[in-house]
Scaffold this active site. Sequence first.
Site, PDB file in Angstrom:
ATOM      1  N   GLU A 327       0.841  -1.193   0.000  1.00 29.67           N
ATOM      2  CA  GLU A 327       0.000   0.000   0.000  1.00 29.67           C
ATOM      3  C   GLU A 327       0.875   1.242   0.000  1.00 29.67           C
ATOM      4  O   GLU A 327       1.730   1.407   0.879  1.00 29.67           O
ATOM      5  CB  GLU A 327      -0.888   0.047   1.253  1.00 29.67           C
ATOM      6  CG  GLU A 327      -2.204  -0.638   1.120  1.00 29.67           C
ATOM      7  CD  GLU A 327      -3.159  -0.262   2.260  1.00 29.67           C
ATOM      8  OE1 GLU A 327      -4.335  -0.645   2.161  1.00 29.67           O
ATOM      9  OE2 GLU A 327      -2.740   0.385   3.237  1.00 29.67           O
ATOM     10  N   CYS A 328       0.665   2.120  -0.959  1.00 30.90           N
ATOM     11  CA  CYS A 328       1.306   3.424  -1.004  1.00 30.90           C
ATOM     12  C   CYS A 328       2.829   3.271  -0.897  1.00 30.90           C
ATOM     13  O   CYS A 328       3.484   2.883  -1.861  1.00 30.90           O
ATOM     14  CB  CYS A 328       0.735   4.337   0.072  1.00 30.90           C
ATOM     15  SG  CYS A 328       1.028   6.097  -0.247  1.00 30.90           S
TER      16      CYS A 328
END
Length: 443
Positions: A327-328
Amino acid sequence: MTRAVIIAAPRSGSGKTTVTLGVLAALRRRGVAVRAAKSGPDYIDPAFHAAACGAASVNLDSWAMGPALLDRVIAAQAEPAEILVIESSMGLFDGVGTMRFRRGAAADIAARYDIPVVLVLDVSGQSQSAAAVARGFVGFDPDVRVAGVILNRVGSARHRDQVSEAMAAAGIAVLGCVMRDAALSLPERHLGLVQAGEHAGLAAFIDRLGDVAGRDIDIDGLIAVAGGVIGVASGLAPGLAPPGQRVALASDEAFSFVYPHLLAGWRAAGAEVVRFSPLVDEAPPADCDACWLPGGYPELHAGRLAAAGRFASGLRDFAASRLVHGECGGFMVLGAGLTDAAGVRHAMTGLLGHETSFAQRRLHLGYRAAVLLEDCALGRAGQRLRGHEFHYASVTEPGGDAPLAVLRDARGVALPPHGGRRGCVSGSFFHAIAPINEDDDDE
């Protein structure tokens, strides 16, 4: 029943985080069983809350969380507490759309659970006009009860008296007056506050905030105006199904952005979370069956990550047969390379083909609704999720991987295909908060 209060403000930058931390510390000193929460998507403030009250804080997001999940999260957080202190994000009424209780605003939480609001007003540069601002907030929504105000950044005793007299004339209770003091501010970086774990002398700083709150805020009055949390449900269903039975979670200064309700939900579903640190060159444990690389600040540690050979080779071996999701910041590390703010490129794990750069910062911010295109660690193909983006890095080379999801923003506007997937590996800049289930209103 646990009482609760929301500490809000007309806008960001009013000082509500430092006021909240002071209140938490002052309540804890009194021996009050206090817990904290943050409305909206925010990874950093809850860690400061935890340092101040000695227990984990959670996020309450009325846009991303369906009503049933929101009920369960607030119930679980309130259960061991005498008082639950909820810090607003942005301004009290700031959110998206017009759907009642589903705008992502702290006002949704106040109205849904009948929780009183205490408004923090930055009164620097104004005096009697502050009462007009407060009066507007008091009357804006009849379902939101503003129980009083705390005056922040007061310049002098005369200034305090002027504002307080105007509040009294307007019938608004003043629950505190905090004098202007630059030493009470918290350091910031591009995603908000510097993380709690990086703040030098955090315990002493919180002690000082507790001193200020105990002296300048009417803690008894704050306790008195707190109201009951109503309409809650027992138990905690997972926000997302756990990606495996034993989940290897990257956890250090580069990977720290994980929503507590997700981990609590995984554990409630029977999964075990096993932490490891890429920054000290640890690979995901071989006895795990899924690996999760959360967001954080990999751009600040790109050189160390590029040199972490055991981590990279271990992750590649892991991904040959088991689910890996980033994520990210985790998505950036899964790519071929990451260019830092100085323009230096660092080789990453190469499990996906994209390149990301922080050299030319551009803010990507907002709620997102996602539909998964294939089975992955986030769920099955077709699963609808709600979450958000908040990053300054950009994809400079997309690579050749298939997209992970299709996204829409909070207004329903379609966005380009997002993220990447290859074999067991998936990743994107999208932070997942909760699935959208059949009983959720997703209009």
